[in-house]
Design a protein around this motif. Structure first.
Motif, short mmCIF file in Angstrom:
data_model
loop_
_atom_site.label_atom_id
_atom_site.label_comp_id
_atom_site.label_asym_id
_atom_site.label_seq_id
_atom_site.Cartn_x
_atom_site.Cartn_y
_atom_site.Cartn_z
N ARG A 279 3.79 -11.15 -20.17
CA ARG A 279 4.39 -11.77 -19.08
C ARG A 279 5.62 -11.22 -18.39
O ARG A 279 5.75 -11.05 -17.33
N THR A 280 6.58 -10.83 -19.30
CA THR A 280 7.63 -10.33 -19.08
C THR A 280 7.63 -9.17 -18.19
O THR A 280 8.08 -8.79 -17.37
N ILE A 281 6.70 -8.23 -18.81
CA ILE A 281 6.41 -6.90 -18.28
C ILE A 281 5.65 -7.13 -16.99
O ILE A 281 6.04 -6.39 -16.00
N THR A 282 4.93 -7.93 -16.73
CA THR A 282 4.08 -8.27 -15.59
C THR A 282 5.11 -8.61 -14.35
O THR A 282 5.00 -8.10 -13.22
N MET A 283 5.97 -9.61 -14.83
CA MET A 283 7.06 -9.91 -13.78
C MET A 283 7.84 -8.87 -13.40
O MET A 283 8.45 -8.73 -12.11
N LEU A 284 8.40 -7.94 -14.29
CA LEU A 284 9.26 -6.60 -14.01
C LEU A 284 8.59 -6.01 -13.11
O LEU A 284 9.13 -5.31 -12.28
N VAL A 285 7.29 -5.57 -13.44
CA VAL A 285 6.42 -4.85 -12.53
C VAL A 285 6.40 -5.26 -11.21
O VAL A 285 6.41 -4.64 -10.17
N ILE A 286 6.20 -6.45 -11.01
CA ILE A 286 6.26 -7.27 -9.48
C ILE A 286 7.61 -7.03 -9.06
O ILE A 286 7.68 -6.62 -7.83
N LYS A 287 8.73 -7.32 -9.87
CA LYS A 287 9.92 -7.12 -9.21
C LYS A 287 10.45 -5.57 -8.81
O LYS A 287 11.03 -5.56 -7.76
N HIS A 288 9.88 -4.99 -9.49
CA HIS A 288 10.24 -3.63 -9.05
C HIS A 288 8.93 -2.54 -8.44
O HIS A 288 9.01 -1.32 -8.52
N LYS A 289 8.05 -3.35 -8.01
CA LYS A 289 6.72 -2.49 -7.42
C LYS A 289 6.99 -1.54 -6.59
O LYS A 289 6.28 -0.64 -6.53
N ASP A 290 8.01 -1.60 -5.63
CA ASP A 290 8.08 -0.84 -4.71
C ASP A 290 8.89 0.65 -5.24
O ASP A 290 9.02 1.73 -4.38
N ARG A 291 9.09 0.58 -6.58
CA ARG A 291 10.01 1.74 -7.15
C ARG A 291 8.94 2.42 -8.26
O ARG A 291 9.46 3.08 -8.95
N LEU A 292 7.92 2.02 -8.40
CA LEU A 292 7.09 2.22 -9.50
C LEU A 292 5.76 3.12 -9.18
O LEU A 292 4.95 2.25 -8.52
N PRO A 293 5.49 4.27 -9.27
CA PRO A 293 4.42 4.70 -8.90
C PRO A 293 3.19 4.40 -9.42
O PRO A 293 2.02 4.11 -8.80
N VAL A 294 3.18 3.80 -10.94
CA VAL A 294 2.13 3.22 -11.26
C VAL A 294 1.56 1.96 -10.47
O VAL A 294 0.27 1.29 -10.42
N ALA A 295 2.72 1.28 -10.18
CA ALA A 295 2.35 -0.08 -9.00
C ALA A 295 1.53 0.45 -7.96
O ALA A 295 0.71 -0.31 -7.58
N ILE A 296 1.82 1.57 -7.35
CA ILE A 296 1.02 1.91 -6.14
C ILE A 296 -0.60 2.29 -6.54
O ILE A 296 -1.52 1.85 -6.01
N SER A 297 -0.57 2.94 -7.85
CA SER A 297 -1.87 3.70 -8.23
C SER A 297 -2.68 2.17 -8.64
O SER A 297 -3.97 2.17 -8.30
N LEU A 298 -2.15 1.06 -9.16
CA LEU A 298 -2.83 -0.23 -9.37
C LEU A 298 -2.84 -1.01 -8.22
O LEU A 298 -3.39 -2.18 -8.33
N ARG A 299 -2.27 -0.65 -7.19
CA ARG A 299 -2.34 -1.54 -5.85
C ARG A 299 -1.68 -2.85 -6.13
O ARG A 299 -2.05 -3.99 -5.93
N ILE A 300 -0.42 -2.83 -6.79
CA ILE A 300 0.35 -4.09 -7.09
C ILE A 300 1.51 -3.82 -6.09
O ILE A 300 2.24 -2.87 -5.80
N GLY A 301 1.61 -4.83 -5.31
CA GLY A 301 2.56 -4.90 -4.03
C GLY A 301 1.94 -5.47 -2.85
O GLY A 301 0.75 -5.91 -2.85
N ARG A 302 2.60 -4.91 -1.80
CA ARG A 302 1.91 -5.05 -0.34
C ARG A 302 1.39 -3.79 0.33
O ARG A 302 1.82 -2.74 -0.01
N ALA A 303 0.42 -3.88 0.81
CA ALA A 303 -0.39 -2.62 1.54
C ALA A 303 0.89 -2.02 2.53
O ALA A 303 0.99 -2.72 3.31
N PRO A 304 1.28 -0.69 2.14
CA PRO A 304 1.93 -0.02 3.14
C PRO A 304 1.36 0.51 4.38
O PRO A 304 -0.02 0.63 4.36
#
Length: 344
Positions: free
Chosen positions: A312-337
């Motif tokens: 859960r902690t890792i999940t929330m950190l990924v969401i928090k930093h989604k705009d600076r994490l390439p893996v978040a883009i790969s997994l489509r975590i965040g808002r569509a650019p």
């Protein structure tokens, strides 16, 4: 149903194209029959088949080195489990794909298959016969199972499967958490794939992290998260052979160690860092000790001196930093650019 992979590159001789063209999978590590000399015209006469009885197999193993016998035994164990309907994978990283095929027959040992001459032509010059040179290795392309057809699948579609397919092992079984490996690959072979929609919903983000990260991916992700959480420190990934169980470490601006990290994609409470039961010291003060896991029991299994980064902690950190994490883009975590064109 089983899913297994075989590289079809015996002793670095690439035979993967031969396997694909002939719709077969090569099962390597042939065991010479004790007392026999190599005969490329009759492989049965000089090779102990993988389905030989135990006495015959044991005698053949005793005539080779322990290391080779161990590999041959692992191959025999795998071959015994292969049957019609299983899925065979041929990794081809240089093309960015794996070739997947449905097995139609179990193990076969052929005497002189039609592709024999092509493979023999790839052996080093002057090394085609005799028990002490490359001649024996031609038997590697006579131990086979057949598939209906090979379908290319992008490696990036396979999530955690990538961990075993891109390693050093020449063959092995494939298993993953979450969706069954056989069902996942069957769907991809038929052109069915789930399109990832952008999301910041925590439960869906966790599903994507668990299904899409290999152990190495996970290590780099956690190091990146800790760097973003502690910009005043300098974090580096350290995972690899001889790392002593430490996958990441941090220093302050003066070079003084401040924290260490160990990542376990799956953690059941076993002891991790060598100093797991006490405070770690950096000479002048205490080091922070992190352990991170995605698959773990519901409760925190670390002692009070450690910081447990749970799913859960890792999940929330990924969401928090989604705009600076390439893996978040790969997994489509965040808002569509917003769509943008890329030009040279």
């Amino acid at each position: 149903m089983n899913v297994f992979f075989a590289r079809s590159k015996p002793y670095k001789i690439d035979a993967s194209d031969i396997a694909r063209d002939n719709k077969v999978v090569f099962l390597g590590y042939p065991l010479p029959r004790p007392g026999c000399t190599y005969n490329e015209e009759s492989v049965h006469a000089c090779v102990t088949p993988l389905d030989a009885d135990e006495d015959e197999w044991r005698a053949a193993k005793s005539a080779v080195t322990k290391k080779y016998a161990t590999q041959a035994q692992a191959n025999r164990n795998l071959a015994a489990e292969i049957g019609a309907g299983d899925i065979a994978l041929l990794p081809c990283a240089q093309e960015g794909v794996v070739y997947a095929g449905i097995v139609t027959t179990g193990f076969e040992l052929l005497d002189r298959p039609p592709w024999f001459d092509l493979f023999l032509s790839r052996l080093p010059a002057g090394q085609r016969g005799g028990p002490d040179d490359m001649g024996w290795h031609a038997a590697e392309v006579a131990q086979i199972c057949r598939v209906d057809n090979f379908v290319p699948i992008a490696i990036s579609e396979l999530g955690q499967l990538r961990a075993s397919l891109l390693g050093r092992a020449r063959f092995g079984r494939v298993a993953i958490d979450g969706p069954n490996a056989h069902a996942l690959i069957s769907a991809l072979m038929q052109g069915r794939r789930e399109r990832l929609l952008w999301t910041v919903e925590p439960e869906q983000v966790l599903v994507r992290l668990k299904g899409g990260l290999t152990p190495t991916d996970f290590e780099y992700l956690v190091v990146a998260l800790l760097q973003l959480e502690h910009p005043e420190e300098i974090w580096h990934a350290l995972g690899g052979s001889g790392d002593g169980g430490v996958d990441g470490a941090a220093i302050d601006e003066s070079g003084r160690p401040t924290a260490v990290l160990q990542c376990k994609l799956r953690y059941s409470g076993e002891a991790l860092l060598p100093e797991a039961k006490g405070r770690l010291r950096n000479g002048t003060g205490s080091l922070r000790r992190y352990v991170a896991a995605l698959f773990h029991p519901d409760h925190n299994l670390l002692d009070a001196s450690g910081i447990f980064l749970d799913a859960r902690t890792i999940t929330m950190l990924v969401i928090k930093h989604k705009d600076r994490l390439p893996v978040a883009i790969s997994l489509r975590i965040g808002r569509a650019p917003a769509s943008s064109a890329v030009s040279d």
